[in-house]
Design a protein around this motif. Structure first.
Motif, mmCIF file in Angstrom:
data_model
loop_
_atom_site.group_PDB
_atom_site.id
_atom_site.type_symbol
_atom_site.label_atom_id
_atom_site.label_comp_id
_atom_site.label_asym_id
_atom_site.label_seq_id
_atom_site.Cartn_x
_atom_site.Cartn_y
_atom_site.Cartn_z
ATOM 1 N N ALA A 267 -17.498 -63.296 100.886
ATOM 2 C CA ALA A 267 -18.902 -63.303 101.305
ATOM 3 C C ALA A 267 -19.811 -63.702 100.150
ATOM 4 N N ARG A 268 -21.035 -64.032 100.461
ATOM 5 C CA ARG A 268 -22.024 -64.298 99.420
ATOM 6 C C ARG A 268 -22.321 -63.013 98.651
ATOM 7 N N ASP A 269 -22.770 -63.170 97.425
ATOM 8 C CA ASP A 269 -23.038 -61.998 96.588
ATOM 9 C C ASP A 269 -24.537 -61.719 96.518
ATOM 10 N N LEU A 270 -24.872 -60.585 95.936
ATOM 11 C CA LEU A 270 -26.259 -60.126 95.939
ATOM 12 C C LEU A 270 -27.188 -60.966 95.073
ATOM 13 N N LEU A 271 -26.654 -61.773 94.162
ATOM 14 C CA LEU A 271 -27.498 -62.624 93.333
ATOM 15 C C LEU A 271 -27.558 -64.050 93.861
ATOM 16 N N GLU B 106 -29.577 -59.030 107.045
ATOM 17 C CA GLU B 106 -28.410 -59.161 107.916
ATOM 18 C C GLU B 106 -27.226 -58.375 107.362
ATOM 19 N N VAL B 107 -27.017 -58.415 106.048
ATOM 20 C CA VAL B 107 -25.943 -57.609 105.450
ATOM 21 C C VAL B 107 -26.206 -56.130 105.696
ATOM 22 N N ALA B 108 -27.455 -55.699 105.552
ATOM 23 C CA ALA B 108 -27.805 -54.304 105.822
ATOM 24 C C ALA B 108 -27.503 -53.934 107.265
ATOM 25 N N ARG B 109 -27.828 -54.814 108.200
ATOM 26 C CA ARG B 109 -27.542 -54.529 109.616
ATOM 27 C C ARG B 109 -26.038 -54.415 109.858
ATOM 28 N N VAL C 169 -19.996 -58.225 101.337
ATOM 29 C CA VAL C 169 -20.864 -58.650 100.231
ATOM 30 C C VAL C 169 -19.974 -58.659 98.995
ATOM 31 N N SER C 170 -19.985 -59.744 98.247
ATOM 32 C CA SER C 170 -19.014 -59.902 97.165
ATOM 33 C C SER C 170 -19.610 -59.563 95.808
ATOM 34 N N GLY C 171 -18.716 -59.392 94.839
ATOM 35 C CA GLY C 171 -19.118 -59.232 93.449
ATOM 36 C C GLY C 171 -19.274 -57.816 92.964
ATOM 37 N N ILE C 172 -19.311 -56.843 93.887
ATOM 38 C CA ILE C 172 -19.538 -55.444 93.497
ATOM 39 C C ILE C 172 -18.195 -54.750 93.314
ATOM 40 N N GLY C 173 -18.028 -54.089 92.191
ATOM 41 C CA GLY C 173 -16.860 -53.258 91.934
ATOM 42 C C GLY C 173 -17.286 -51.815 91.732
ATOM 43 N N ASN C 174 -16.405 -51.033 91.152
ATOM 44 C CA ASN C 174 -16.637 -49.600 91.047
ATOM 45 C C ASN C 174 -17.866 -49.266 90.200
#
Length: 337
Positions: free
Chosen positions: A182-186, A194-197, A216-221
């Motif tokens: 998926a696309r990332d937050l930046l 739409e991601v929130a929904r 949503v991509s790019g997020i880790g721990n």
């Protein structure tokens, strides 16, 4: 493992110094780093040798090098600006896994007498797995202590939405191997509402949703814990229990945390993550929750707690991030009389 800010720091370092260079050599020191490559080393060599790096692109934690024709019209090796620029239709994927690094060197042979790095840090001599030699004599090294990362070629396919494929991309083409990401937050093209929904249609814990690279991509721990702390949301809150306003705010806060991390080179703890020059990032000094068990919450002073979460650790403030309320049960009607 490196998350979005760390991979973006690497992308910027490579883009500044490798774009326009032609790949003149491939050195494979450990074939396990090519395990994702269909056809193995021979296939990768055929794709890379003579190709020019036309762009370095990132989506989430995935990084790739766009490849174009490298030789000049007279057959000589390009100096970075003399080729016709025709795209090969393939990209070199790079995934850093748990401990992978991409280091850009002058191409000098490492000193065999050099002592190995102490502690858990990847050693650029002992843990060099694959090297790409460039036409200016420099070298891109994949350094990977734990061997979870790797390099492989992947054909380019159109992004479903027709928008630029990622940071640094000249068009809507992305590697087939990254089409599921998926696309990332930046990413300017992401639709945060739409991601929130979509998050709110799921009953999974919100931290698991932040870590879902297909959502949503790019997020880790690290940045999941920091974003949840900033938004005052606890990790075990079901997505379906979030309001649209809270879900949207969580995504915005997590994006803001990653922008701050990116500004100082990312987060480094044990030197498993460094940039292309071997330098560490400094955002670890600014973390509010992750890795802060027992330390006072920067917002309210309550000691930060840690607990197991899906094979990882979650860090949160028990006062600022309250447990989700159980859904109200409807009263049952008594027996009719």
């Amino acid at each position: 493992m490196p998350e979005l800010p760390e991979v973006e720091v690497v992308r910027r370092g490579l883009a500044a110094r490798a774009v326009g260079r032609t790949i003149t050599g491939l050195e494979v020191l450990d074939a396990r780093s090519l395990r994702r490559q269909s056809g193995g080393e021979d296939r990768l060599r055929a794709v890379l040798l003579g190709a020019r790096i036309s762009a370095v692109v990132r989506r989430g934690k995935f990084l790739w090098l766009r490849l174009a024709d490298g030789p000049t019209a007279d057959g000589a090796v390009s100096d970075g600006g003399g080729s016709d620029g025709a795209e090969t239709g393939e990209a070199l994927m790079a995934h850093l896994g748990m401990s992978g690094q991409l280091r850009l060197t002058t191409g000098e042979t490492p000193d065999p007498a050099r002592e190995a790095s102490e502690g858990p840090a990847s050693d650029p001599l002992r843990h060099r797995r694959v090297s790409l030699w460039l036409d200016d004599g420099s070298r891109i090294d994949l350094v990977d202590q734990r061997l979870f990362g790797g390099l492989w070629a992947s054909p380019l396919v159109p992004a479903p939405d027709g928008l630029p494929a990622g940071e640094g991309s000249p068009d809507a083409l992305l590697p087939e191997a990254a089409a599921h990401v998926a696309r990332d937050l930046l990413d300017p093209a992401i639709d945060l509402p739409e991601v929130a929904r979509r998050m709110r249609t799921r009953r999974a814990p919100v931290k698991a949703l932040l870590l879902d690279q297909a959502l949503v991509s790019g997020i880790g721990n690290i940045y999941a814990d920091e974003g949840l702390w900033a938004a005052r949301v606890r990790d075990d809150t079901p997505g379906a229990a979030l309001s649209q306003r809270t879900a949207h705010a969580l995504l915005r806060e997590t994006a803001a945390v990653m922008r701050r991390a990116l500004a100082v080179g990312g987060t480094s703890f044990d030197a498993l993550y460094v940039n292309v020059d071997g330098r560490s990032g400094y955002f670890a000094r600014s973390l509010a929750a992750y890795g802060k068990e027992g330390e006072p919450c920067p917002r309210c002073g309550t000691p930060i707690r840690r607990r197991a979460f899906a094979g990882r650790s979650s860090h949160f403030c028990p006062r600022c991030q309250r447990a989700p309320r159980p859904p109200r049960s409807r009263p049952t009607e008594g027996p009719s009389r």
